[in-house]
Write an enzyme that holds these catalytic residues in place. Structure first.
Site, PDB file in Angstrom:
ATOM      1  N   VAL A   8       0.875  -1.174   0.000  1.00 44.19           N
ATOM      2  CA  VAL A   8       0.000   0.000   0.000  1.00 44.19           C
ATOM      3  C   VAL A   8       0.908   1.219   0.000  1.00 44.19           C
ATOM      4  O   VAL A   8       2.097   1.121   0.303  1.00 44.19           O
ATOM      5  CB  VAL A   8      -0.963   0.023   1.209  1.00 44.19           C
ATOM      6  CG1 VAL A   8      -2.035  -1.056   1.070  1.00 44.19           C
ATOM      7  CG2 VAL A   8      -0.227  -0.100   2.522  1.00 44.19           C
ATOM      8  N   SER A   9       0.357   2.361  -0.355  1.00 45.83           N
ATOM      9  CA  SER A   9       1.176   3.560  -0.565  1.00 45.83           C
ATOM     10  C   SER A   9       1.518   4.336   0.690  1.00 45.83           C
ATOM     11  O   SER A   9       2.541   5.013   0.739  1.00 45.83           O
ATOM     12  CB  SER A   9       0.470   4.499  -1.551  1.00 45.83           C
ATOM     13  OG  SER A   9       0.299   3.842  -2.779  1.00 45.83           O
ATOM     14  N   THR A  10       0.666   4.279   1.705  1.00 43.56           N
ATOM     15  CA  THR A  10       0.915   5.085   2.904  1.00 43.56           C
ATOM     16  C   THR A  10       0.785   4.224   4.158  1.00 43.56           C
ATOM     17  O   THR A  10       0.066   3.221   4.155  1.00 43.56           O
ATOM     18  CB  THR A  10      -0.080   6.261   3.008  1.00 43.56           C
ATOM     19  OG1 THR A  10      -1.397   5.721   3.186  1.00 43.56           O
ATOM     20  CG2 THR A  10      -0.035   7.138   1.768  1.00 43.56           C
TER      21      THR A  10
END
Length: 190
Positions: A8-10
């Site tokens: 996931v990105s964050t």
């Protein structure tokens, strides 16, 4: 062995959905990370997952856009996996299941597109260089000596000064001065 990869990105995002999908298909090990995928070089867990693959192993990715953000990067990932005699299976993109003949055919198609694009890039670069040369653009490093300095150095060489002495006075290496002699010597022998 089936090795899973989830990203996931964050840090505030959750990996649970991807991990559950990877466990459901029987992944033995799952590499997880919470980093932006925009930078291709910033996915250390993906690198570890690929490095962990052995002959016959399968890298399983829950969502293809979690592994890559560009076609060229995706092809590079697939080729790295293929070089390890392993395969990749992407759960949300059945056509990217390299454990099947259709998936391998799709990779061959993408590889052909990448090779064609690389050929086009090389040709455009060569055409650009040719046009630049036609306009008088010179390639390579900037000459260390001006035309005036080259003339002075050649006169001093003709007068018997050493390459080292001239180089020291002009602030260049002796090999720079000695290269000035080569064209003269080559003309003298022909």
């Amino acid at each position: 062995m089936m090795i899973g990869y989830a990203r996931v990105s964050t840090p505030s995002q959750n990996l649970d959905r991807q991990v559950a999908a990877l466990r459901a298909v029987g992944c033995d090990t799952i590499y997880r990370e919470k980093v932006s995928g925009a930078a291709v070089k910033n996915r250390p867990q993906l690198e570890r997952a690929i490095d962990a693959l052995g002959t016959g192993d399968i890298l399983v990715v829950a969502e293809w856009d979690r592994a890559t953000r560009s076609m060229m990067d995706g092809i590079a990932i697939m080729q790295r996996i293929a070089l390890r005699d392993a395969a990749i299976k992407v759960l949300d993109k059945p056509h990217l299941d390299l454990t099947t003949p259709i998936g391998r055919g799709f990779l061959a198609f993408l590889s052909a597109l990448a090779e064609d694009e690389r050929g086009r890039i090389v040709q455009r670069a060569a055409d650009g260089r040719q046009q630049a040369r036609a306009k008088g653009v010179k390639f390579g490093p900037k000459p260390k000596l001006t035309d005036h300095q080259r003339g002075k150095a050649l006169n001093r060489l003709a007068a018997g000064d050493s390459c080292r002495e001239i180089a020291r006075d002009m602030g260049v290496s002796a090999s720079t001065i000695s290269r000035l002699q080569r064209p003269i010597e080559a003309r003298a022998t022909t």
